[in-house]
Design an enzyme around this catalytic site. Sequence first.
Site, short mmCIF file in Angstrom:
data_model
loop_
_atom_site.label_atom_id
_atom_site.label_comp_id
_atom_site.label_asym_id
_atom_site.label_seq_id
_atom_site.Cartn_x
_atom_site.Cartn_y
_atom_site.Cartn_z
N LEU A 1 16.61 2.62 -2.52
CA LEU A 1 16.63 2.12 -3.89
C LEU A 1 15.28 2.32 -4.55
CD1 LEU A 1 18.52 -1.28 -3.41
CD2 LEU A 1 19.46 0.86 -4.31
N ASP B 1 3.94 1.47 -1.24
CA ASP B 1 4.52 1.57 -2.58
C ASP B 1 3.52 2.14 -3.58
OD1 ASP B 1 6.93 0.55 -1.70
OD2 ASP B 1 6.46 -1.52 -2.25
N CYS C 1 -9.55 5.48 23.59
CA CYS C 1 -10.48 5.58 24.72
C CYS C 1 -9.71 6.24 25.85
CB CYS C 1 -10.97 4.20 25.15
SG CYS C 1 -11.85 4.21 26.73
N LYS D 1 17.58 -9.11 -1.08
CA LYS D 1 17.24 -7.88 -0.36
C LYS D 1 16.77 -8.26 1.04
CE LYS D 1 14.44 -3.66 -0.66
NZ LYS D 1 13.83 -3.81 0.68
N GLU E 1 0.83 -1.21 0.00
CA GLU E 1 0.00 0.00 0.00
C GLU E 1 0.87 1.26 0.00
OE1 GLU E 1 -3.90 -0.54 2.48
OE2 GLU E 1 -2.33 -1.73 3.38
#
Length: 689
Positions: free
Chosen positions: A90, A44, A431, A123, A42
């Site tokens: 990157l 990206d 709350c 990666k 999301e």
Amino acid sequence: MQNIDLISEQEAKKLLKELADKIAMYNHAYYIEDNPLVSDSEYDQLFNINLKLENTFPHLVLSNSPSKKVGANITNKFAKVIHQAPMLSLSNAFDEDDLRDFLERIKNFLRINEFTPIFCEPKIDGVSFSAIYKNGLFITGATRGDGYVGEDITMNIKTIKNFPHKIDNAPEFLEVRGEIYIEKQDFLNLNKEQEAQNRGKFANPRNAAAGSIRQLDVAITAQRPLKYFIYSGGVTEQNLASTQEQLLTKLKALSFSVNEISKLASSEEEIFAFYEYLKTNRHNLPYEIDGVVYKLNNFAMQNRMGFIARSPRFAIAHKFPAIIGQTKLLSITVQVGRTGMLTPVAELDPIEIGGVVVSRATLHNFQDIARKDVRIKDYVFLQRAGDVIPQITGVDISKRSNDTVKFDTPVFCPSCNSKLRYVSEDIIIRCDNGLNCPAQNYERICHFVSKNAMDIEGLGRKQVAFLIDKRLISNPLDIFFLKEKNETNLIRLENMDGWGKKSVANLFKNIEKSQKISLQRFIYALGIRHIGEQNAKLLAREFGSYNNFIAQMELLSKNDSDIYQKLNDLEGIGDKILVDIVDFFYVKENTQLIKRLGSVLNIEDYQETREQNILTGKIVVFTGSLSTISRVEAKEIAEKLGAKVTASVSLNTDLVIAGVNGGSKLKKAKELNIKIIDEVEWLAFIKNA
């Protein structure tokens, strides 16, 4: 979101502002708080929409555009380290077309027709860091931070097993960059420990690694199973080798851990084959990877290609698709945490994804549910990428039936029915009913008895829930009267299901044992929002004794400006945390409970572990540039000698050390008549301290 291909300039201007604010908030949550608000996919997607709009309307690019920034602005909890060269991120490739475009850009930029070798590496899904060595000695470690300035985590890195503190045959100056991570099995074991100690579980290995390496208390970092891989030589890599392949060989020879799973690809086909191999076999690796990194192997060619705003032109990350599944959403439950934050959780028809049976999934936040139009009884798409609980990415509209039910964002707390407070555009809902909210009260008691707080063995989450249900306890104070209450009960605890004489006797023994506690652990046990172990220690150190602490906190709750300023001067206590402290003690029930706890506990005064000396307890401020040592080293020396180093000058400051170009701090110190010494005097001062 509307079709951005048809968007007007006015609409684009508005959307770019919204995207910049939203992505900045997500960056802060991910990089600074180690608590992502949305999934990687999301994020990206939003980032790519931003890029597309900027390409279409280049004159609308904002000064704070996410395309120009790396990471997030760093906090004041750690000393700052300026990177020798920017630590950039990157660019991403999401499919083969993106990768082919990258390879084509290389050819066009370098004006070559032939394929040039590309180095391929996994990666690692971890935390980026930099380490500096001088004459073979490790002297500074830093996080990526915003890419230009990182946080000093030198002492934390030193706790990582097998990380070299000294290197033989090293150059005079060396920088290495890499990734800190936690292996899958170690992560599961760590979460078991967290659960056993009534502490929150980490969402995934990356979050666990980030939360561990950025601990102010290095002792906590040392207990975490951190590992690392080095993949770059930073500013010095081209002095070590002429290619990426040679560099990793050299780094390994210098005793660094490097990832052996890599490939020098000589063709496009070899690149795709390596990607498919890792995508298929990643589940067999002991650590999480989320894609493949491709780099031009030749450093001279890398230099020619250079960089764009936030990433190099010569490298790209090829992301793996998440593991996808589909199942029925049975219901949405809302959990209330210790500090009152509400979290929506999807209850699912069990499904196996990636070898794990999943029955619950995260919905991140309430805005996320509305944006995706997720309804109860919908068939939803799930993705799992190393998370403990997977993420719902969307809905299969083709399977939507007429009996689906829209989820209404709560207005009242599901536990105590009090009116909720909306924060950050419905992303965070709280709350504020505190101890009067059963869910918060339960979580707060669980935190109170946990290992690093009161450390009452035999009183875990299950036992706390049982005692509350049987009305034997209703708050932390009741724990210390449990034995007395049990003796007058018609049905004693030892005769109830799940208990026995031995377990009850041990529990009472452990409760009695816990009643002698240090001030810092007592403060931590109170469960004040954002007051972890390190900040509890800071407060204990500042106030010294329980009596002084509670007296000062009562004054703070009455808006005493001197106490407010004193806390504001503490390194590590920022504006956000200060507001949380004020809010906590503004509630009379909290102050009353603490006073009653103080009457039954033996709360020991704060004890400084180091020997007393001339600087012990003094508040010190550095200003200007020092010539003989760095500000970071000077700060460490001062703290080792017992001083408290703060970032600003106030009436509470005892000493200012002025280097060259002292600026506004020096001016204020003179106005307040605070003692000022120069660098030479400071060096003589610490020599005799």
